[in-house]
Design a protein around this motif. Structure first.
Motif, PDB file in Angstrom:
ATOM      1  N   VAL A   1      -2.903   4.042   6.145  1.00 32.84           N
ATOM      2  CA  VAL A   1      -2.522   2.904   5.671  1.00 32.84           C
ATOM      3  C   VAL A   1      -2.266   1.699   6.465  1.00 32.84           C
ATOM      4  O   VAL A   1      -2.704   0.444   6.414  1.00 32.84           O
ATOM      5  CB  VAL A   1      -1.164   2.775   4.908  1.00 32.84           C
TER       6      VAL A   1
ATOM      7  N   ARG B   1      -0.999   2.471  -6.087  1.00 34.31           N
ATOM      8  CA  ARG B   1      -1.708   2.648  -4.715  1.00 34.31           C
ATOM      9  C   ARG B   1      -1.727   1.438  -3.809  1.00 34.31           C
ATOM     10  O   ARG B   1      -1.499   1.248  -2.694  1.00 34.31           O
ATOM     11  CB  ARG B   1      -3.128   3.271  -4.905  1.00 34.31           C
ATOM     12  N   PHE B   2      -2.224   0.180  -4.552  1.00 34.61           N
ATOM     13  CA  PHE B   2      -2.079  -1.021  -3.993  1.00 34.61           C
ATOM     14  C   PHE B   2      -1.523  -2.010  -5.009  1.00 34.61           C
ATOM     15  O   PHE B   2      -1.733  -1.972  -6.170  1.00 34.61           O
ATOM     16  CB  PHE B   2      -3.616  -1.384  -3.916  1.00 34.61           C
TER      17      PHE B   2
ATOM     18  N   SER C   1       0.745  -1.280  -0.132  1.00 32.69           N
ATOM     19  CA  SER C   1       0.036   0.122   0.006  1.00 32.69           C
ATOM     20  C   SER C   1       0.886   1.269  -0.094  1.00 32.69           C
ATOM     21  O   SER C   1       1.820   1.133   0.650  1.00 32.69           O
ATOM     22  CB  SER C   1      -0.831   0.110   1.155  1.00 32.69           C
TER      23      SER C   1
END
Length: 357
Positions: free
Chosen positions: A188, A245-246, A155
């Motif tokens: 996160v 982002r992921f 993440s």
């Protein structure tokens, strides 16, 4: 939801108050933004321009003098004020929403939680990134088993801000609870805990990169969950090339998603959620991909439609919790568990050790 709207007092009208809380409160059925607390004349004018019927108070003391006229307090002021203001509100008999991080330490968060429980009052923490479009999509994929057993969760909340902006968030004073570890790190870490449960060990690298910076602006946290999943979390203001982002890797498939949820940008631009709108949606070209493969262009897999982001769901849940005894959308004890991880990350970086929880 019927009945007279619950009257909300909002403390703070900076970024958190004006961009996130005030618009979302105003858009929520069953809630009414009654009072905004800010001593800044420009912010007072801004609040009155955006919400003509709102009352203004220069200090929290002015607000608490008429606590009997309010039904909910929202604390969106600087981090160092979260605990004292939430404590005052609870002792005044008022339920409270506190922006993240709820406190500087897990112990303080648990003390607040105990006070709320003893008083029979709601204490909720604004972890809005639980309602990001990409997170909602990933949570669905995990719950449905599309990815199989997840091995690694990556993440990234990265930005390219080579110049300092100033203000308390970049202060080196520990009392301010500034820096990215507690700012973006709160998001996160919370997301990792929601997805994969309690953490067994924490390793972190916390760095200050920019000239003149006094608190962390480039941080990496590695978590080993009790479930065996490993989470690799990055928060940075010094990333010249942004990563996904992921990136989530499982036994059946992976999920890769670039870009940020559009809701913050929309709120900053003055857009507001409402019936019939396409709030929280993104175009197909921004969808992530699910599957496996080695394509150097797409990474393989198929496009996965991104669920709409839904920040309004948080305050809808708060209103339901107050009116109908619905569940608290984010408890202070959940926030304390995230603070356990953040404190362990600080210790890990300072002592150059892996910390067992």
């Amino acid at each position: 939801m019927t009945g007279t709207p619950l009257r909300v007092g909002l403390v703070g009208y900076g970024l958190a108050g004006s961009v996130f809380h005030a618009p979302l409160i105003a858009a929520t059925e069953g809630l009414a933004l009654d009072t905004v607390v800010t001593s800044n004349p420009e912010r007072q004018q801004q609040a009155r321009a955006e919400f003509p019927d709102v009352r203004l108070a220069a200090t929290p003391d002015e607000l608490f003098e008429r606590a009997a006229e309010l039904d909910l307090i929202v604390v969106a002021s600087p981090n160092r004020t979260h605990v004292p203001l939430a404590t005052t509100a609870l002792k005044a008999g008022l339920p409270v929403v506190v922006d993240k991080p709820v406190a500087g330490t897990a112990a303080e968060a648990r003390e607040l939680a105990a006070l709320a429980e003893e008083s029979g009052l709601l204490l909720s923490v604004f972890q809005n990134r639980r309602w990001d479009n990409d997170f909602l999509t990933l949570r669905k994929l995990v719950s449905e088993g599309t990815l199989g057993d997840v091995y690694r969760f990556e993440s990234r909340f990265e930005r390219w801000r080579p110049q300092l902006k100033g203000g308390w968030r970049e202060s080196g004073d520990p009392a301010e609870i500034g820096g990215l570890l507690y700012d973006l790190g709160s998001h996160v870490v919370d997301q990792a805990l929601v997805l994969f449960g309690p953490v067994a060990s924490v390793y972190a690298e916390v760095d200050i990169r920019r000239e003149g910076a006094r608190t962390d602006d480039d941080t990496f946290i590695a978590l080993t969950h009790a479930s065996g999943v490993r989470s690799h979390l990055y928060v940075s203001a010094t990333t010249a090339q942004l990563g996904p982002r992921f990136r989530v890797l499982g036994s059946k498939a992976g999920y890769v998603k670039h870009g940020l949820d559009p809701q913050e940008a929309a709120l900053r631009d003055g857009l507001r959620p409402g019936a019939g709108s396409d709030w929280g949606t993104e175009p197909e070209e921004l969808w992530g991909r699910v599957g496996s493969g080695e394509s150097p262009v797409t990474g393989g897999g198929r496009p996965e439609p991104t669920l709409p982001g839904d920040y309004p769901a948080y305050y809808t849940a708060v209103a339901k919790a107050l009116r109908e005894a619905g569940p608290n959308p984010v408890t202070a004890r959940e926030a304390a568990a995230a603070l356990d991880v953040l404190e362990a990350a600080r210790r890990s970086a300072d002592e150059k050790v892996t910390v067992t929880l």
